[in-house]
Design a protein around this motif. Sequence first.
Motif, PDB file in Angstrom:
ATOM      1  N   GLU A 141     -17.046  20.206 128.726  1.00  0.00           N
ATOM      2  CA  GLU A 141     -17.995  20.816 127.805  1.00  0.00           C
ATOM      3  C   GLU A 141     -17.281  22.011 127.180  1.00  0.00           C
ATOM      4  O   GLU A 141     -16.424  22.633 127.811  1.00  0.00           O
ATOM      5  N   ILE A 142     -17.629  22.345 125.936  1.00  0.00           N
ATOM      6  CA  ILE A 142     -16.936  23.421 125.232  1.00  0.00           C
ATOM      7  C   ILE A 142     -17.947  24.456 124.726  1.00  0.00           C
ATOM      8  O   ILE A 142     -19.012  24.107 124.216  1.00  0.00           O
ATOM      9  N   LEU A 143     -17.591  25.723 124.877  1.00  0.00           N
ATOM     10  CA  LEU A 143     -18.350  26.822 124.284  1.00  0.00           C
ATOM     11  C   LEU A 143     -17.379  27.641 123.441  1.00  0.00           C
ATOM     12  O   LEU A 143     -16.284  27.984 123.906  1.00  0.00           O
ATOM     13  N   GLU A 144     -17.746  27.931 122.212  1.00  0.00           N
ATOM     14  CA  GLU A 144     -16.840  28.628 121.295  1.00  0.00           C
ATOM     15  C   GLU A 144     -17.643  29.592 120.428  1.00  0.00           C
ATOM     16  O   GLU A 144     -18.872  29.638 120.527  1.00  0.00           O
ATOM     17  N   PRO A 145     -16.973  30.423 119.610  1.00  0.00           N
ATOM     18  CA  PRO A 145     -17.688  31.495 118.909  1.00  0.00           C
ATOM     19  C   PRO A 145     -18.929  31.062 118.144  1.00  0.00           C
ATOM     20  O   PRO A 145     -19.947  31.778 118.149  1.00  0.00           O
ATOM     21  N   ARG A 146     -18.888  29.912 117.499  1.00  0.00           N
ATOM     22  CA  ARG A 146     -20.062  29.474 116.728  1.00  0.00           C
ATOM     23  C   ARG A 146     -21.243  29.170 117.637  1.00  0.00           C
ATOM     24  O   ARG A 146     -22.392  29.537 117.341  1.00  0.00           O
ATOM     25  N   THR A 147     -20.977  28.481 118.742  1.00  0.00           N
ATOM     26  CA  THR A 147     -22.082  28.141 119.646  1.00  0.00           C
ATOM     27  C   THR A 147     -22.527  29.340 120.472  1.00  0.00           C
ATOM     28  O   THR A 147     -23.690  29.428 120.871  1.00  0.00           O
ATOM     29  N   ILE A 148     -21.605  30.268 120.740  1.00  0.00           N
ATOM     30  CA  ILE A 148     -22.007  31.516 121.405  1.00  0.00           C
ATOM     31  C   ILE A 148     -23.007  32.254 120.527  1.00  0.00           C
ATOM     32  O   ILE A 148     -24.036  32.751 120.998  1.00  0.00           O
ATOM     33  N   GLU A 149     -22.735  32.295 119.221  1.00  0.00           N
ATOM     34  CA  GLU A 149     -23.642  32.979 118.300  1.00  0.00           C
ATOM     35  C   GLU A 149     -24.984  32.261 118.207  1.00  0.00           C
ATOM     36  O   GLU A 149     -26.045  32.886 118.255  1.00  0.00           O
ATOM     37  N   SER A 150     -24.959  30.934 118.113  1.00  0.00           N
ATOM     38  CA  SER A 150     -26.211  30.196 117.936  1.00  0.00           C
ATOM     39  C   SER A 150     -27.073  30.211 119.197  1.00  0.00           C
ATOM     40  O   SER A 150     -28.297  30.231 119.122  1.00  0.00           O
TER      41      SER A 150
ATOM     42  N   PRO B  16     -34.281  31.725 130.978  1.00  0.00           N
ATOM     43  CA  PRO B  16     -33.950  33.154 130.966  1.00  0.00           C
ATOM     44  C   PRO B  16     -32.444  33.368 131.160  1.00  0.00           C
ATOM     45  O   PRO B  16     -31.723  32.449 131.554  1.00  0.00           O
ATOM     46  N   GLY B  17     -31.978  34.584 130.896  1.00  0.00           N
ATOM     47  CA  GLY B  17     -30.612  34.951 131.259  1.00  0.00           C
ATOM     48  C   GLY B  17     -29.653  35.163 130.123  1.00  0.00           C
ATOM     49  O   GLY B  17     -28.599  35.761 130.314  1.00  0.00           O
ATOM     50  N   GLY B  18     -29.958  34.625 128.926  1.00  0.00           N
ATOM     51  CA  GLY B  18     -29.015  34.769 127.830  1.00  0.00           C
ATOM     52  C   GLY B  18     -27.676  34.157 128.164  1.00  0.00           C
ATOM     53  O   GLY B  18     -27.591  32.971 128.528  1.00  0.00           O
ATOM     54  N   LYS B  19     -26.601  34.955 128.076  1.00  0.00           N
ATOM     55  CA  LYS B  19     -25.262  34.460 128.404  1.00  0.00           C
ATOM     56  C   LYS B  19     -25.131  34.119 129.881  1.00  0.00           C
ATOM     57  O   LYS B  19     -24.300  33.292 130.265  1.00  0.00           O
TER      58      LYS B  19
ATOM     59  N   PHE C 194     -21.792  24.639 136.589  1.00  0.00           N
ATOM     60  CA  PHE C 194     -21.005  25.697 135.959  1.00  0.00           C
ATOM     61  C   PHE C 194     -21.892  26.905 135.658  1.00  0.00           C
ATOM     62  O   PHE C 194     -23.004  26.745 135.148  1.00  0.00           O
ATOM     63  N   ASP C 195     -21.380  28.098 135.980  1.00  0.00           N
ATOM     64  CA  ASP C 195     -21.959  29.316 135.426  1.00  0.00           C
ATOM     65  C   ASP C 195     -21.448  29.406 134.002  1.00  0.00           C
ATOM     66  O   ASP C 195     -20.233  29.422 133.761  1.00  0.00           O
TER      67      ASP C 195
ATOM     68  N   ILE D  35     -38.173  41.754 123.733  1.00  0.00           N
ATOM     69  CA  ILE D  35     -37.665  40.642 122.926  1.00  0.00           C
ATOM     70  C   ILE D  35     -36.341  40.195 123.515  1.00  0.00           C
ATOM     71  O   ILE D  35     -35.324  40.882 123.403  1.00  0.00           O
ATOM     72  N   GLY D  36     -36.346  39.057 124.173  1.00  0.00           N
ATOM     73  CA  GLY D  36     -35.142  38.507 124.783  1.00  0.00           C
ATOM     74  C   GLY D  36     -35.126  38.689 126.283  1.00  0.00           C
ATOM     75  O   GLY D  36     -35.470  39.759 126.798  1.00  0.00           O
ATOM     76  N   SER D  37     -34.721  37.634 126.999  1.00  0.00           N
ATOM     77  CA  SER D  37     -34.664  37.708 128.464  1.00  0.00           C
ATOM     78  C   SER D  37     -33.233  37.625 128.957  1.00  0.00           C
ATOM     79  O   SER D  37     -32.941  36.970 129.952  1.00  0.00           O
ATOM     80  N   GLY D  38     -32.313  38.292 128.237  1.00  0.00           N
ATOM     81  CA  GLY D  38     -30.988  38.516 128.793  1.00  0.00           C
ATOM     82  C   GLY D  38     -31.129  39.396 130.017  1.00  0.00           C
ATOM     83  O   GLY D  38     -32.215  39.899 130.330  1.00  0.00           O
TER      84      GLY D  38
END
Length: 487
Positions: free
Chosen positions: A416-425, A37-40, A51-52, A8-11
């Motif tokens: 572009e912005i990544l922050e705690p809420r979008t990291i979680e989602s 694939p890859g997750g984070k 961007f990575d 379950i999950g392709s991190g």
Amino acid sequence: MKRKAIVIGSGIAGIAAAIRLSVKGHQVVVFEANAYPGGKLSEFNLGGYRFDAGPSLFTLPEEIDQLFTLCGENSKDHFEYLKLPVACHYFWEDGKNLKAFSDIHLFAEEVETKLGEPAIHVKRALEHSDYIYKHLSPLFMHRSLHKWSTWTNPEALRSYLKMGKLGIFKTMNAANSSLFQHPKLVQLFNRYATYNGSDPYQTPATLNIIPHLEFNIGAFFPKKGMHDITLSLFKLAKRQGVEFHFESKVNEILVDSGKAIGVRVCEEEYFADVIINNMDMVNAYKTILKKEKQPKKLLNQPKSSSALIFYWGIKKEFKELDLHNILFSNDYKREFEHIFKLGTIYDDPTVYINITSVYKKDDAPEGCMNWFTMINVPNNQGQDWDKMIAEAREKIIAKINRTLNTDIEPFIEVEEILEPRTIESKTSSAQGSLYGNSSNNKYAAFLRHANFSSEIQNLYFCGGSVHPGGGIPLCLLSAKIMTEMID
């Protein structure tokens, strides 16, 4: 007949687990909620810039090489990387700067020349980091902490009497303050606590194991960017016969008579002999395992820090910047108090700038740079993030301008912005934490979920939210530990 396994999950840990299980003879199917694939460890393109998206530091490349070797392939035929001559470039607002050369002697000379700290202090600190690694890595990184065999093997027995020297009874800051005279060098070595989202003023000094990876072994860069780690292993898994299903969110792990027997995806049920969860452990128990007994003590542990990242396309080249750059806060202790005690962002945050176009020129248009600009922030506890992000952006830009003597805003072409809420989602990370539970006490290593379920047979766990922890190397090792338990 082949045994079946569902991941379950392709991190990165999920992909590594799939590869290892396929080598062991399993028929492996991976279900991934995202379309990629890859997750984070993913990537994106924006206005001519690549961007990575996630992890930017690459250490212990042998853990990736080993996966190719297991499959009878040469990693160099599929995945190329280089050792960095400079691991990181450090800046302070008073004009001081240091290049963390990969050559330890050059780095020690740099520290003595620019800070007046005796070179021997740096060498001794890195020798001690090597000492910690030799005694703790076999115990904490390569074995399960939840099996008696780990604690009774000869390597473990040799380490018991050395716990004081290994730093378990001191904080990282206390240990570094005794190793170095100059506060800037203490700050530099305290920074390694952030590699697993921790506070150097609380986390045990055992985390001084981390500089060993970066200096004594080395920091590396994949020639095609960090996302090539994901792509190379994904392609390897496919060659091994692993079956991937994207945009296929698992709704439930099916359990019958105390055994995991399959998963439900939408309205379809899929059955297997073993189930491997690569999803964040906390969110997994809250969603796909919500009918099962909850490990409340583990679920309620404080979470690691999160991140606020601005991906900027910069219409200028800054020759003084390297692949990895740190612009340090003037009050590091106060910064961590804001993150872990006040749940907010300090007025003078430490700024990390990762620029892959330094080594991979096609990541930005000619004469430009792709800036991955990040600060450490608290995890999501319901703060007013819109307000905090707007204020933090101003503070970050002001910090860059003061430190580099520039006006960066006119050069920001795309954002572009990544922050705690979008990291979680996007990654199902509980509260947007980057590394699962925090490591801000000496028992933290024992308060991570095991790589197996003690309540449900045939259910296993891998990834940054379980043992041995977050970051690419530890995620890969979690897959290794877990698959060695199966069969």
